[in-house]
Design a protein around this motif. Sequence first.
Motif, PDB file in Angstrom:
ATOM      1  N   LEU A   1      18.505   4.590  -6.914  1.00 28.65           N
ATOM      2  CA  LEU A   1      19.277   3.392  -6.617  1.00 28.65           C
ATOM      3  C   LEU A   1      19.298   3.106  -5.121  1.00 28.65           C
ATOM      4  N   GLU A   2      19.395   4.154  -4.342  1.00 31.41           N
ATOM      5  CA  GLU A   2      19.454   3.975  -2.891  1.00 31.41           C
ATOM      6  C   GLU A   2      18.147   3.405  -2.358  1.00 31.41           C
ATOM      7  N   LEU A   3      17.048   3.923  -2.862  1.00 28.85           N
ATOM      8  CA  LEU A   3      15.748   3.424  -2.409  1.00 28.85           C
ATOM      9  C   LEU A   3      15.553   1.966  -2.816  1.00 28.85           C
ATOM     10  N   GLN A   4      15.972   1.629  -4.021  1.00 33.28           N
ATOM     11  CA  GLN A   4      15.849   0.239  -4.451  1.00 33.28           C
ATOM     12  C   GLN A   4      16.714  -0.668  -3.593  1.00 33.28           C
ATOM     13  N   ARG A   5      17.876  -0.144  -3.228  1.00 34.91           N
ATOM     14  CA  ARG A   5      18.747  -0.922  -2.356  1.00 34.91           C
ATOM     15  C   ARG A   5      18.088  -1.201  -1.012  1.00 34.91           C
ATOM     16  N   LEU A   6      17.485  -0.174  -0.430  1.00 36.40           N
ATOM     17  CA  LEU A   6      16.780  -0.364   0.842  1.00 36.40           C
ATOM     18  C   LEU A   6      15.685  -1.416   0.708  1.00 36.40           C
ATOM     19  N   ALA A   7      15.016  -1.401  -0.440  1.00 38.57           N
ATOM     20  CA  ALA A   7      13.886  -2.324  -0.631  1.00 38.57           C
ATOM     21  C   ALA A   7      14.348  -3.782  -0.584  1.00 38.57           C
ATOM     22  N   TYR A   8      15.608  -4.019  -0.887  1.00 37.39           N
ATOM     23  CA  TYR A   8      16.139  -5.383  -0.800  1.00 37.39           C
ATOM     24  C   TYR A   8      15.869  -5.996   0.570  1.00 37.39           C
ATOM     25  N   TYR A   9      15.920  -5.151   1.576  1.00 37.49           N
ATOM     26  CA  TYR A   9      15.814  -5.654   2.948  1.00 37.49           C
ATOM     27  C   TYR A   9      14.368  -5.781   3.436  1.00 37.49           C
ATOM     28  N   LEU A  10      13.430  -5.597   2.529  1.00 31.89           N
ATOM     29  CA  LEU A  10      12.018  -5.647   2.919  1.00 31.89           C
ATOM     30  C   LEU A  10      11.342  -6.980   2.642  1.00 31.89           C
ATOM     31  N   ALA A  11      12.096  -8.002   2.346  1.00 27.17           N
ATOM     32  CA  ALA A  11      11.470  -9.300   2.096  1.00 27.17           C
ATOM     33  C   ALA A  11      10.528  -9.644   3.239  1.00 27.17           C
ATOM     34  N   PRO A  12       9.343 -10.179   2.938  1.00 24.72           N
ATOM     35  CA  PRO A  12       8.332 -10.384   3.974  1.00 24.72           C
ATOM     36  C   PRO A  12       8.823 -11.302   5.089  1.00 24.72           C
TER      37      PRO A  12
ATOM     38  N   GLN B   1      11.198 -11.239   6.909  1.00 21.64           N
ATOM     39  CA  GLN B   1      12.642 -11.360   7.065  1.00 21.64           C
ATOM     40  C   GLN B   1      13.175 -10.398   8.130  1.00 21.64           C
TER      41      GLN B   1
ATOM     42  N   TRP C   1      16.992  -8.864   9.553  1.00 23.00           N
ATOM     43  CA  TRP C   1      18.408  -8.792   9.192  1.00 23.00           C
ATOM     44  C   TRP C   1      19.215  -8.322  10.380  1.00 23.00           C
TER      45      TRP C   1
END
Lengths: 218, 218
Positions: B202-213, B215, B217
Motif C-alpha cells: 500500500l505504501e509503494l502504491q501511495r508513493l506512485a501517486y506522486y509519479l504522474a509524468p 508533475q 508537488w
Amino acid sequence: MRWRKISDAVVRRLPLYLRVLDEVVKSGDTPMISSQELGARAGVGSALVRKDLAWFGEFGKQGVGYEVEYLRSELKQILNMEREHNIILVGAGSLGIALARYTIRRYHMDDSFSLKLVGLFDHDPDKIGKAYEGISVFAMAEMESFVRKHNVQMAMITVPADAAQDIAMQLVNCGVRAILNLAPVKLTLPEHVQLLNADLTLELQRLAYYLAPGQTWE
Amino acid sequence: MRWRKISDAVVRRLPLYLRVLDEVVKSGDTPMISSQELGARAGVGSALVRKDLAWFGEFGKQGVGYEVEYLRSELKQILNMEREHNIILVGAGSLGIALARYTIRRYHMDDSFSLKLVGLFDHDPDKIGKAYEGISVFAMAEMESFVRKHNVQMAMITVPADAAQDIAMQLVNCGVRAILNLAPVKLTLPEHVQLLNADLTLELQRLAYYLAPGQTWE
DNA sequence: TAGATTGTTAATCGATTAACAATC
DNA sequence: TAGATTGTTAATCGATTAACAATC
C-alpha cells in the motif's frame, strides 16, 4: 488531467479502495458496489469514501452505487498503476533481498501493482554480480547511469542508517522522485521528492507503549 | 501511574523523541535540551514537543529546557522500554528472517530498544529446528504453549495474506496484546489488541501517486 | 413511482500552532 | 536582575461525520 493538493490523508486510502475492488472483481460477486460496502471492507466510513472519490470525479450513480470494474480502472489510473514504473533497491542485505522478493512477487501476482524492480545495488564486491529472483546486484558506481538509462523514478533504501542520507541524495540528483526508506534514520530531502520513512523500530516501540502491565486499552 | 486515552498521534512521536535523546546522550554534547532543539531534530514544532511531554508530567525547567538524561529515562519508562519484552515472529520466510535479524540487531545495539525476539514459528518442516541469529524455528503446534510459557505479549506476523487472520486470532487467544502485521491484508481483532498494519504494498502504491509524468508537488 | 444511494454542504471533532504568564 | 524557556490556554487549521437535496 491532474489534481493539485489532494491531502495525503486522502491519497493513502486510495490503494486500500483499489485492493477491495480487486478482490470484488476477482470474486465476481457483483458488478456494482455502494460506498457503504466499499467503506466497510476498507475500514472507512461511507461518507468518507464518497468524499475521497469525489476529489477526482463523479464515478457513481445515485441509487445504485459504483460500477466495480469502472471504478477500479479509474483508481488504477489515478494511482499511476496503468503503466509500469521501474524501481530499484539499494542495500542488498537480508532486509533488502526480502523486500526485493516481496516486490517482485507482488508485481507478478497483483494486477494492480505495476512497480517493476529492475536492479539491486550494493557496495559489497561479494554480492555484486549475484542475482535474486532474476534481478542482478550492481555496484554502487553504476547506480547513477543505471537510474538515468532506465528512467527510474522510485527507489527503496535498505542500507545502514549512516549511509542512507548520502545515498538518498545521490538518487535524487539523478532523477529519483519517490523514496521508500527503511533505514532507521530521518532523511532530509528536497521538497519535490516524496519520502516515506517506514521505520519498523519506531513502530515496534510505539506498540510497546500499550504493554503496561495489567493495563487494558479501548 | 498510567495515563488514559493519550492520543495515538502523541504516542507515535514519543519514540522519535527518545531516539533524538539517545543520540544527544551518545554525542555527549550537552546535558540540557530545549523543546526547540528537540523538535528541530525530531521534525516537529517546539510547541508540540512541549504539549506532548506535558501529557505525562512536568519534565522541564523554565528558562533552561529539559535535562537530557532525565527526560530520556522518563521516556523509556513511558514507552515500557525499561524492562524486556519477549516477542515472537510467525512466518520464517525471507521477510520474516530479515525482520528477525533486524530486531535482534536493534536489541543488541540500541540501549532504548528492549524488545527481545525469543522464537520463530513456521509450519514448514524443513525450517523447523533451524536457527537464525541464535533464535530457533519452532512448529506452529508449539506456539500456544510457548507464548504462555514465556509470557509473550507482542508478535510480528510475516505469513502469506490468507493465513494471517487465523494466526493473529490464535495469538490473541493465548495472551498476545500487540501485533505488527506485515501481511498485505487488513486484520480484524478484538478492541483490546493493539494492531499495526505495516503494509508495504500500500505504501509503494501511495508513493506512485506522486509519479504522474511531468508533475511536481510541493 | 418508491427506494436507494450519490455528491456536497454544514456541523463536529481532533490535532497543531500561536501566544503568554509563570518562573528558572 | 534580565533573558530564556517552560506549561498551558486560546486560536487556527484540517479532517471526519452527519445530513440531505438531487436523481438514478
